[in-house]
Design an enzyme around this catalytic site. Sequence first.
Site, PDB file in Angstrom:
ATOM      1  N   ASP A 220       0.844  -1.194   0.000  1.00 14.60           N
ATOM      2  CA  ASP A 220       0.000   0.000   0.000  1.00 14.60           C
ATOM      3  C   ASP A 220       0.882   1.247   0.000  1.00 14.60           C
ATOM      4  OD1 ASP A 220      -1.906   2.092   0.688  1.00 14.60           O
ATOM      5  OD2 ASP A 220      -3.233   0.484   1.317  1.00 14.60           O
TER       6      ASP A 220
ATOM      7  N   SER B 263      -7.122   4.013  -1.638  1.00 12.20           N
ATOM      8  CA  SER B 263      -6.856   2.574  -1.547  1.00 12.20           C
ATOM      9  C   SER B 263      -8.082   1.743  -1.874  1.00 12.20           C
ATOM     10  CB  SER B 263      -6.359   2.224  -0.140  1.00 12.20           C
ATOM     11  OG  SER B 263      -5.098   2.786   0.104  1.00 12.20           O
TER      12      SER B 263
ATOM     13  N   THR C 254      -7.945  -2.070   1.701  1.00 13.08           N
ATOM     14  CA  THR C 254      -7.420  -3.043   0.736  1.00 13.08           C
ATOM     15  C   THR C 254      -7.957  -4.450   0.971  1.00 13.08           C
ATOM     16  OG1 THR C 254      -5.435  -1.716   0.360  1.00 13.08           O
ATOM     17  CG2 THR C 254      -5.331  -4.043  -0.243  1.00 13.08           C
TER      18      THR C 254
ATOM     19  N   GLU D  60      -1.054  -7.847   2.359  1.00 11.66           N
ATOM     20  CA  GLU D  60      -0.882  -6.401   2.217  1.00 11.66           C
ATOM     21  C   GLU D  60       0.157  -5.880   3.202  1.00 11.66           C
ATOM     22  OE1 GLU D  60      -3.329  -2.183   2.292  1.00 11.66           O
ATOM     23  OE2 GLU D  60      -3.814  -3.747   3.747  1.00 11.66           O
TER      24      GLU D  60
ATOM     25  N   ASP E  98       2.184   2.995   3.277  1.00 15.07           N
ATOM     26  CA  ASP E  98       1.276   4.106   3.004  1.00 15.07           C
ATOM     27  C   ASP E  98       1.151   5.040   4.198  1.00 15.07           C
ATOM     28  OD1 ASP E  98      -1.038   5.430   1.545  1.00 15.07           O
ATOM     29  OD2 ASP E  98      -2.097   4.639   3.292  1.00 15.07           O
TER      30      ASP E  98
ATOM     31  N   HIS F  41       2.038   8.959   4.250  1.00 16.41           N
ATOM     32  CA  HIS F  41       1.127  10.045   4.624  1.00 16.41           C
ATOM     33  C   HIS F  41       1.778  10.966   5.664  1.00 16.41           C
ATOM     34  CE1 HIS F  41      -2.594   9.181   2.515  1.00 16.41           C
ATOM     35  NE2 HIS F  41      -2.518   7.896   2.844  1.00 16.41           N
TER      36      HIS F  41
ATOM     37  N   ASP G 232      -1.199  -0.197  -4.743  1.00 12.84           N
ATOM     38  CA  ASP G 232      -2.477   0.401  -5.111  1.00 12.84           C
ATOM     39  C   ASP G 232      -2.304   1.826  -5.627  1.00 12.84           C
ATOM     40  OD1 ASP G 232      -1.638   1.185  -2.604  1.00 12.84           O
ATOM     41  OD2 ASP G 232      -3.562   0.872  -1.612  1.00 12.84           O
TER      42      ASP G 232
ATOM     43  N   HIS H 282      -2.039  10.999  -1.574  1.00 15.30           N
ATOM     44  CA  HIS H 282      -1.597  10.074  -2.609  1.00 15.30           C
ATOM     45  C   HIS H 282      -1.150  10.840  -3.845  1.00 15.30           C
ATOM     46  CE1 HIS H 282      -4.477   6.766  -0.883  1.00 15.30           C
ATOM     47  NE2 HIS H 282      -3.522   7.131  -0.030  1.00 15.30           N
TER      48      HIS H 282
END
Length: 444
Positions: free
Chosen positions: A33, A81, A134, A253, A258, A262, A300, A406
């Site tokens: 991710d 996602s 996800t 995953e 991710d 962020h 993703d 993203h």
Amino acid sequence: MKQALAAMALCLMCQVGGVAAAQPQSVIYFIGDGMGMEYLTAYRHFADDPATEQIEETVFDRYLIGSSATHPHGHELVTDSAASATALSSGVKSFNGAIGVDPHKEPVETLLERAKKLGYSTAMVSTSQINHATPASFAAHVDSRQKYDEIADQYLDNRIADKPWVDVLIGGGEQYFKRESRDLVEEFTALGYQYADSFAALESIEKAPALALLAPKGLPFAIDEPPANRLAIMTTKALALLPKDKPFFLMVEASEIDWCGHANDIACAMAEMRDAEEALQVLANYVAAHQHTVMVATADHSTGGLSMGSDGVYEWRASVVRGVKASANELVRKLQEAGNAWPAKWLELTAIELAPEQQTAIGPLVDALLGAETTADKNNAKTQLRAALLAVIDKASYTGWTTSGHTGGDVPVLAAGVDAEQFAGYQDNTAIAKKLFTRLHPVK
């Protein structure tokens, strides 16, 4: 509509590359991710042995075979996602926030569901809560990723042959399964699922079906709390629990690449990449030892707009990143605990010597946190201190970021096993799912 989609997917053998064999194939789907191409590049240098002249390849490099577009349905171009995972799980583009539904909010069949219908065993592993966007997009159908309780309920309530669709669930998210309104853990165990709520308890689970919820929400960051190879441990257990006498569908995953992206936290992100690499190696080893198995790994989307190099300087200092031993959140907590001795604690945890002006700027932020009385004041002080600490790390390493969200660039595709070359080159994320659908055949 469900029947039409199922028929369409079955016809994909005629449309996608002619590699479908009569032999059912086990399918392993690995999703990093937020793991854009720049994360693979940065990790290669982060993981490099500085004692050697060459730059060693990573597991990601070894299996890199192509790339994928990530845009959602519509004109937004930058996916979340949920929409991307829905595309990866079903081959259908949808809107941001969509979990296993099409643009009209109608359920779409997923790879996991098709596999289960054909007699496969199924499993999902995630370092986030197992009902996060996800994994949810492989085993639930709701119009909003925020409906965590409903997603968890669907994992139990949606049935095939009176059994849940997923045989093995390993991740975080206990607070969504053990609620005041409903105890899903109790209901899963009543159906014969073995249950674990810690890594120690996970070791004792002996067979499927199984449910392991190893944290209230997502697992702690790999950089902050052992086991550092947590995803490899979870993945190894999932493989061990799946029956040996029939094929399986396994989704794994690496969720928190991710989350670190962020936060614009480079050290956190690289630790998550290492965690992902170790799990990917476990899967690659399995594929090498078992015929009739295919593994595809992708992302993703990418997160944060990471760049190696910033402020016009043609340099990226991986050695600085290697020296950081905690996430930004943990740095804030540790400096708060250290009080007036915070400079020594900072040096211990980062190996970064603060310039006088940096120490002068950070000192009042630590003092503000120590003196905060209300929850709002504490949270504000933590936010400001966290930003200041990350800015020092980024400046020292020449790491750049463009967003806390993203980005819309293409992402890597890796593959191994049966006809891995089918996933070479550029493709849309929906094409990955469509190709994988052709690998699923009835279990005799």
